[in-house]
Each structure stands twice: as structure tokens, then as C-alpha cells.
Design a protein around this motif. Sequence first.
Motif, PDB file in Angstrom:
ATOM      1  N   ARG A 143      -3.279 -10.896   9.678  1.00  0.00           N
ATOM      2  CA  ARG A 143      -2.455 -11.978   9.110  1.00  0.00           C
ATOM      3  C   ARG A 143      -1.034 -11.455   8.925  1.00  0.00           C
ATOM      4  NH1 ARG A 143      -5.446 -16.461   5.518  1.00  0.00           N
ATOM      5  NH2 ARG A 143      -3.748 -17.652   6.421  1.00  0.00           N
ATOM      6  N   GLY A 144      -0.092 -12.381   8.712  1.00  0.00           N
ATOM      7  CA  GLY A 144       1.301 -11.975   8.505  1.00  0.00           C
ATOM      8  C   GLY A 144       1.456 -11.178   7.220  1.00  0.00           C
ATOM      9  N   LEU A 145       2.053  -9.999   7.315  1.00  0.00           N
ATOM     10  CA  LEU A 145       2.282  -9.164   6.132  1.00  0.00           C
ATOM     11  C   LEU A 145       3.782  -8.888   5.987  1.00  0.00           C
ATOM     12  CD1 LEU A 145      -0.653  -6.634   6.585  1.00  0.00           C
ATOM     13  CD2 LEU A 145      -0.346  -8.170   4.625  1.00  0.00           C
ATOM     14  N   PRO A 146       4.293  -8.854   4.751  1.00  0.00           N
ATOM     15  CA  PRO A 146       5.723  -8.618   4.574  1.00  0.00           C
ATOM     16  C   PRO A 146       6.171  -7.293   5.169  1.00  0.00           C
ATOM     17  CG  PRO A 146       4.544  -8.529   2.464  1.00  0.00           C
ATOM     18  CD  PRO A 146       3.583  -9.019   3.481  1.00  0.00           C
ATOM     19  N   ARG A 147       7.370  -7.273   5.702  1.00  0.00           N
ATOM     20  CA  ARG A 147       8.065  -6.092   6.241  1.00  0.00           C
ATOM     21  C   ARG A 147       7.446  -5.537   7.535  1.00  0.00           C
ATOM     22  NH1 ARG A 147       9.787  -2.087   1.570  1.00  0.00           N
ATOM     23  NH2 ARG A 147      11.694  -2.005   2.794  1.00  0.00           N
ATOM     24  N   SER A 148       6.517  -6.303   8.134  1.00  0.00           N
ATOM     25  CA  SER A 148       5.902  -5.802   9.373  1.00  0.00           C
ATOM     26  C   SER A 148       6.336  -6.648  10.577  1.00  0.00           C
ATOM     27  CB  SER A 148       4.384  -5.757   9.246  1.00  0.00           C
ATOM     28  OG  SER A 148       3.838  -7.033   9.433  1.00  0.00           O
ATOM     29  N   ILE A 149       7.545  -7.204  10.484  1.00  0.00           N
ATOM     30  CA  ILE A 149       8.032  -8.151  11.501  1.00  0.00           C
ATOM     31  C   ILE A 149       8.104  -7.540  12.905  1.00  0.00           C
ATOM     32  CG2 ILE A 149      10.564  -7.821  11.435  1.00  0.00           C
ATOM     33  CD1 ILE A 149      10.703 -10.846  10.682  1.00  0.00           C
ATOM     34  N   ALA A 150       8.342  -6.222  12.994  1.00  0.00           N
ATOM     35  CA  ALA A 150       8.475  -5.580  14.312  1.00  0.00           C
ATOM     36  C   ALA A 150       7.147  -4.997  14.785  1.00  0.00           C
ATOM     37  CB  ALA A 150       9.529  -4.469  14.245  1.00  0.00           C
ATOM     38  N   PHE A 242      -0.835 -16.875   0.694  1.00  0.00           N
ATOM     39  CA  PHE A 242       0.582 -16.633   0.361  1.00  0.00           C
ATOM     40  C   PHE A 242       0.720 -16.251  -1.123  1.00  0.00           C
ATOM     41  CE2 PHE A 242       1.730 -19.722   3.979  1.00  0.00           C
ATOM     42  CZ  PHE A 242       1.863 -18.686   4.878  1.00  0.00           C
ATOM     43  N   TRP A 243      -0.003 -16.939  -1.973  1.00  0.00           N
ATOM     44  CA  TRP A 243       0.067 -16.663  -3.418  1.00  0.00           C
ATOM     45  C   TRP A 243      -0.375 -15.225  -3.705  1.00  0.00           C
ATOM     46  CZ3 TRP A 243      -3.872 -15.415  -6.900  1.00  0.00           C
ATOM     47  CH2 TRP A 243      -3.488 -15.404  -8.237  1.00  0.00           C
ATOM     48  N   LEU A 244      -1.499 -14.840  -3.101  1.00  0.00           N
ATOM     49  CA  LEU A 244      -2.068 -13.519  -3.362  1.00  0.00           C
ATOM     50  C   LEU A 244      -1.154 -12.400  -2.858  1.00  0.00           C
ATOM     51  CD1 LEU A 244      -4.881 -12.760  -4.582  1.00  0.00           C
ATOM     52  CD2 LEU A 244      -5.559 -12.204  -2.259  1.00  0.00           C
ATOM     53  N   VAL A 245      -0.624 -12.569  -1.654  1.00  0.00           N
ATOM     54  CA  VAL A 245       0.236 -11.507  -1.090  1.00  0.00           C
ATOM     55  C   VAL A 245       1.510 -11.382  -1.922  1.00  0.00           C
ATOM     56  CG1 VAL A 245       1.571 -10.765   0.919  1.00  0.00           C
ATOM     57  CG2 VAL A 245      -0.715 -11.677   1.231  1.00  0.00           C
ATOM     58  N   ARG A 246       2.090 -12.541  -2.323  1.00  0.00           N
ATOM     59  CA  ARG A 246       3.303 -12.468  -3.158  1.00  0.00           C
ATOM     60  C   ARG A 246       2.999 -11.755  -4.467  1.00  0.00           C
ATOM     61  NH1 ARG A 246       5.077 -17.874  -1.466  1.00  0.00           N
ATOM     62  NH2 ARG A 246       6.665 -17.474   0.102  1.00  0.00           N
ATOM     63  N   LYS A 247       1.813 -12.054  -5.024  1.00  0.00           N
ATOM     64  CA  LYS A 247       1.462 -11.497  -6.333  1.00  0.00           C
ATOM     65  C   LYS A 247       1.144  -9.999  -6.229  1.00  0.00           C
ATOM     66  CE  LYS A 247      -1.154 -12.874 -10.380  1.00  0.00           C
ATOM     67  NZ  LYS A 247       0.005 -12.763 -11.245  1.00  0.00           N
TER      68      LYS A 247
END
Length: 254
Positions: A143-150, A242-247
Motif C-alpha cells: 500500500r502507499g506509505l509516506p516518503r516512499s514515493i521513489a 489513511f487514519w491509521l497511517v497518519r496516526k
Amino acid sequence: MTERGWKTVWITGASSGIGQELAKLMDGAADHVVISARSVNKLEALSERSRAIASFPLDVTDTEAVSDCVKTIEVTAGPIDLAVLNAGAWALMDAQHLELEAVRTGIEVNYMGVMNAIDALIPPMIERRRGHIAIVASVAGYRGLPRSIAYGPTKAALNNLAEILRLELEPHGITISVINPGFVDTPMTQNNPFPMPSIVSAEEAAKQILEGLKRRRFEIAFPRGFIMVMKLMQLMPLGLYFWLVRKIVMRGKT
Ligand SMILES: NC(=O)c1ccc[n+]([C@@H]2O[C@H](COP(=O)([O-])OP(=O)(O)OC[C@H]3O[C@@H](n4cnc5c(N)ncnc54)[C@H](OP(=O)(O)O)[C@@H]3O)[C@@H](O)[C@H]2O)c1
């Protein structure tokens, strides 16, 4: 496969980390282990350990060089029974500070590097009606994870690719595996400035991979507990995810 294991195995990205440890283990499981990466000295140091290991320096983004490499291995070491397409590049990046060059490198190494190899491997394997192609992806592709765009999108693409290959190539006698490790302690992760839960050593990762390959599993994912959590997150509805990853991961950052 022979009594000892595989006859000829080719591993890309074998100059460090997971690929290097897997090459060491394969030394006891295959007659010929051909290792590729760009760092000639590191490959040679590894190949000096055993007569079964041969080094073939290669940049996986060079389509022609990859094709030549596969042809040369097949002539010198014999038909490739197992190819572990492991070469990979990682870069930490925020969406607000895009570095297109690093994004392009991720696509070129992680995705096109694999495509270059399978383009060269599929015709001879189809002709022989046997062969095993294992693609090293990552749980970062679930799944999409923050800061792993590349990185994450290339690994998601590899998971999708492996499913396509399995559907299309299995009837031709070709086995496909996709390897999805959690965090592994290698040069790739050494400078990560964030916590890496359930991180395993490269030796442990190589053991898990070898075991999964011997069993010809489609997905080889580890460590188990971490994978269960990631698979659960894969099944979550978007809002909850989205809620869980942000938290948890972003700790309230937007
Ligand atoms: N470490 C983790 O937590 C983790 C988790 C999930 C998945 N993975 C995946 O596991 C694989 C191995 O990574 P690692 O953790 O072992 O990292 P690593 O130690 O940095 O190994 C990466 C390997 O890829 C090779 N490589 C990079 N660019 C290349 C190119 N253009 N052509 C040929 N070889 C190239 C590197 O060799 P040269 O620089 O010598 O070319 C090196 O041997 C990667 O696909 C990675 O995405 C790692």
C-alpha cells in the motif's frame, strides 16, 4: 534441479545485503551461482570464496548488457534454472521535495531492471519448458506509505507484474515467485532515520528466501508477524488505512 539443488542460479544485486547473503547460501544449494551488480571488486571478493560462484558485472538498466549476460551465462554455466532479480534502489523522499532523477532511477533499476532480465530469460525458458524467475519486491508495495514515493510504486508494480507472469507463464512450465521482505538490515536501510519494526538480518532474509524458493512458493514474505500486520492493512478500507497511517507512522503530520 539436481540432487544438490539447482544447477545454475543467477542473482542480480549480489554485491551487498540480501543478494550477497543469498549467493553465499546458494553456494551450497546450486552447482553454479552467477552473481551480478555494478561493483566489480565486491563481486570478485565474493566469487573468490568458492569455485561455484562466478561474477558477471552488470548494470541492470542496460537492456543490451542484460541480454548479453543471460546469453553468456547460458553458454558458459548452462541453462539458468533460477534467476533471482534482486537489484534495487531506495531513496527517501517527500512529495513536497520531489527529486525526479531519483524517481527515475527507482523506476529504471527496480522495474525496468527486472523487465530487462525477464525479456532475456523468458524465450529460452519457454523453449525448455522449465525455469524459475524470482522477483524481489517489498512489503512497501502493498500500500502507499509516506516518503516512499521513489520506491513503493515500483515495488507495487513488481507485485502486479509477478501475478501477470504467473498467470501467463505457468502453463509454459515456468515458476514465478515474488519476494516481499519487511525491513532487512543492509546498506540500503542503514541510514533510514525512522524506526524499522521487526527488522531482520540479511542472513535471516536469505535463509527465508532460500526456503521459499526451494518450496517454489509464489509469494515469499517475511518476517511472519510483520507481514500479517501489513496484510491486514492491505485489506483495510481506505478511510481506516489513511487514519491509521497518519496516526501511527506520520504521528499526526499532514
Ligand atoms: N533492506 C530492506 O529492508 C529491503 C526490504 C524490502 C525489499 N528490499 C529489496 O531487496 C533488494 C536488495 O536490497 P538490499 O536491502 O540487499 O540493499 P543493498 O545492500 O543496497 O543491495 C542492493 C543491490 O542492488 C545492486 N544494484 C543497484 N543498482 C543496480 C544497477 N543499476 N545494476 C545492477 N545492480 C544494481 C547493488 O549493487 P551495485 O551498487 O554494486 O550495483 C546491490 O548489490 C532490493 O530490491 C530491495 O529493494 C530490501
